[in-house]
Design an enzyme around this catalytic site. Sequence first.
Site, mmCIF file in Angstrom:
data_model
loop_
_atom_site.group_PDB
_atom_site.id
_atom_site.type_symbol
_atom_site.label_atom_id
_atom_site.label_comp_id
_atom_site.label_asym_id
_atom_site.label_seq_id
_atom_site.Cartn_x
_atom_site.Cartn_y
_atom_site.Cartn_z
ATOM 1 N N ASP A 21 28.834 -21.264 -4.322
ATOM 2 C CA ASP A 21 27.851 -21.197 -3.243
ATOM 3 C C ASP A 21 27.908 -22.500 -2.448
ATOM 4 O OD1 ASP A 21 25.494 -20.995 -1.656
ATOM 5 O OD2 ASP A 21 24.519 -19.779 -3.191
ATOM 6 N N SER A 40 18.308 -16.160 -2.853
ATOM 7 C CA SER A 40 18.315 -17.013 -1.675
ATOM 8 C C SER A 40 16.895 -17.477 -1.331
ATOM 9 C CB SER A 40 18.984 -16.263 -0.517
ATOM 10 O OG SER A 40 19.320 -17.119 0.533
ATOM 11 N N HIS A 63 27.723 -17.570 -1.902
ATOM 12 C CA HIS A 63 26.309 -17.216 -1.829
ATOM 13 C C HIS A 63 26.089 -15.717 -2.003
ATOM 14 C CE1 HIS A 63 22.121 -17.831 -1.018
ATOM 15 N NE2 HIS A 63 22.139 -16.990 -0.005
#
Length: 348
Positions: free
Chosen positions: A289, A132, A318
Amino acid sequence: MPAPTDAEYFDLGDLTLQSGHTLRDARLAYKTFGALNADKSNVIVYPTWYSGWHTDNEWLVGTDKTLNPDEYFIVIPNMLGNGLSTSPSNAASPYDHARFPLVTFYDQVEAQHRLLTEKWGISTIALVTGWSMGAGQTYQWAVSHPEMVERAAPFCGSSRTAPHNQVFLESLRVALQADAAWADGDYDPARPPIKGLRAFARIYSGWGFSQAFYWHETWRELGFTSLDDFLYGFWEQFFRDGRDPNNLIAMIGTWHAGNVGTTPGFDGDHEAALRSIRCPLLAMPAEKDLYFPPEDEAWASQFIEHGEVRVIPGVWGHFAGGGKNPVDTAFIDAGLRDLLARPGRSQL
């Protein structure tokens, strides 16, 4: 969950940011695993992610993992703004609370570069990797210091925060700040904006996992017994565990501004910045995602000479990169193992 107390700290002194603001007496919190070898060639840098502390990265470290502390010296630097490193919650006036300045990924990496070079004299990094926002820092390392980075493996992240991603971040910011208890960021720490945090968590719940994750009730694999049980027990608990709201807002600013093209020397040219990457780079986006879709990484990879994209399959969205699903963890670990087995930048 209380903040971890096992971090070490590196004094950055007066840290001038890209914005021109200077954080006085800044500190970078970090944790290391393993030992630095004689020629300092076994370094792995593994930055933290949105709201995460170094302890939240430890699921990918272990003697049974590619990030093996018996073999590598693994450095997990905590982002500026995350509550351990210099952040709104611990910064001195005038940059305390809501007055904390924008910290970019470039700023984050420059602070980490100082840690590695000034504390340990490190000049080569075998691998930079992260999830991330950690992936955003991974890209930034490859652009900012191509002379150091041998390999890079960003997963579930990107080299530029896309407009749709920024829309998501704006919704989080506004939801949290709409709570009257926010008080323009000068809330009583003992009485944080709980209504805003609940709204924040509800918005996040629709983005962190995929539609298919909810359709198949995959949250049951995490031990939850109903959708409401998951929304309260996972999402609300996640953001009501003592992580400071001003820190959350500051890290949104970092994420929102993500773009390697703003690195000094590129004048905002994102493609030119990507072309400057010299190391092998394996991007591992998750199939579903919602804010870092695989299409974005496929687009970026075409500009990276030694770029490759390997999509994490499945419904976890995600959070395929969050260490919650053993299948996804094994996929990421195998990608890192494959990458480390290949020649690095200096051997190409």
